[in-house]
Scaffold this active site. Sequence first.
Site, PDB file in Angstrom:
ATOM      1  N   HIS A 179      23.979 -62.835  97.161  1.00  0.00           N
ATOM      2  CA  HIS A 179      24.964 -61.830  97.584  1.00  0.00           C
ATOM      3  C   HIS A 179      25.690 -61.290  96.348  1.00  0.00           C
ATOM      4  CE1 HIS A 179      29.218 -60.831  98.282  1.00  0.00           C
ATOM      5  NE2 HIS A 179      28.869 -60.381  99.475  1.00  0.00           N
ATOM      6  N   GLU A 183      25.769 -57.616  94.586  1.00  0.00           N
ATOM      7  CA  GLU A 183      27.085 -57.016  94.320  1.00  0.00           C
ATOM      8  C   GLU A 183      27.161 -56.498  92.886  1.00  0.00           C
ATOM      9  OE1 GLU A 183      31.305 -59.127  93.445  1.00  0.00           O
ATOM     10  OE2 GLU A 183      30.422 -59.604  95.399  1.00  0.00           O
TER      11      GLU A 183
END
Length: 465
Positions: A179, A183
């Site tokens: 994740h 990002e």
Amino acid sequence: MIGIGVMGKNFLFNMADHGFAVLGFNKSAEKTGVMESEATPGTKVKGVNTLEEMVSLLETPRKVMLLVPAGAPVDDVIEQLIPLLSPGDIIIDGGNSHFSDTVRRVEYLKGKNLHFMGMGVSGGEQGARRGPSIMPGGDKEAYESARPMLEAVAAKVNGVPCVAYLGNGPAGHYVKMVHNGIEYAIMQLITECYDLLRRGAGLSNEELHDVFKKWNDGDLQSFLIEITRDIFLQKDDITGKHLVDVILDKAGAKGTGKWTSQDALELGSPIPMIDTSVAMRNLSSQKDYRVKAAELYGTEPSKLSVSDKQAFINEVHDALFFGIMISYAQGLALLQAASAERNLEIPMKEVVNVWKGGCIIRSLLLQDFDKAFEKNPQLTNILLDPAIAAMVKDKIANTRKVASLAVLNGYAASCLCSALNYFDGFTSAQLPTNLLQAQRDFFGAHTYERIDQPGKFHTNWTTSN
């Protein structure tokens, strides 16, 4: 909760607001007193200053959550807890621990008859307080015990909690690591597009706000586009200027992007956009060298010759959309590769659902990925889904146009170019790697495969003058 800093305290308040009785541990009575005073009136929030007191006040099976810095601090707390806890008690590490540490801790605590769960938490301070995205993995029994609490405090999208059991061993921390890698890539892409619009096309901060507002109201709707929209209007309390214009261009990093790159290399799963975004943060930190190099080479980017400003904005929109799509594709493919290699059994549909709310990379696009994994749970790369392919095809031409403009005029758009290079490589049935294999066999007898028959081959290459 052990670790009542900004994240820990807000997560604790979130639990209390949902009817859970909670304890916050800190050796300082002053800090726990402040915590108690800041809790919502009528909720059950108590501060404790010794681990012995904390353990004595918890119902069994005890659930102890850690939000402390990754690495040695987590191990230190675990060692202090072991003699105080009873068989069947649960320790939850909610920090950004490296997944390899989680593997070790799961096995170690299993030998102590204690449950251990690595759990990623995303959403920052406000997410922790109002509803984060929660990524637990590992001990399934521990998850089921904590599930009512986690579902209560997680972000909700259409009434569905953004939390789910995400697989074996270190799966929770691995999903959170990836994740964060995604990002990194999306943030780098946004800054490159910002540079082309601001310095290249001369848009004011007010115009940039309007552009990002429109984008966030459309198919680029996401948390990162939303906050970028708002950043452009923020004024500096000291100078009265736009705050973004007085912030030094040196980026910080906490390591999860680098970890993502390192493990992708280990697995042989290409994520060049994430690699590039990590490298560009590192390059940005070399501010003094960059200033000297700019003087030496005279490399100020050229103003872009933009005859139709709105048309250019539309082209940049398409390039950003394309790049974001490729960022997700690389990250999700890495999750698939890691799950297969390490037997993590990561449910991809659950991953994208957990990311729909509360986390930093939440976006409208996750709905499309949800549909793709619904059709094919074993989809190795979302770019192979026909519906996703149709969306990507529509943006290729403008992406090439924007990337070309950036390169020809001296703008550092490495992440955008990396997106195109990955796409061109991934969608190419023929790469020039046949020559590379010939070179390897020539100098190192590494062998090669042929296109006309199976097997490994080696040639005694002829040297010519």
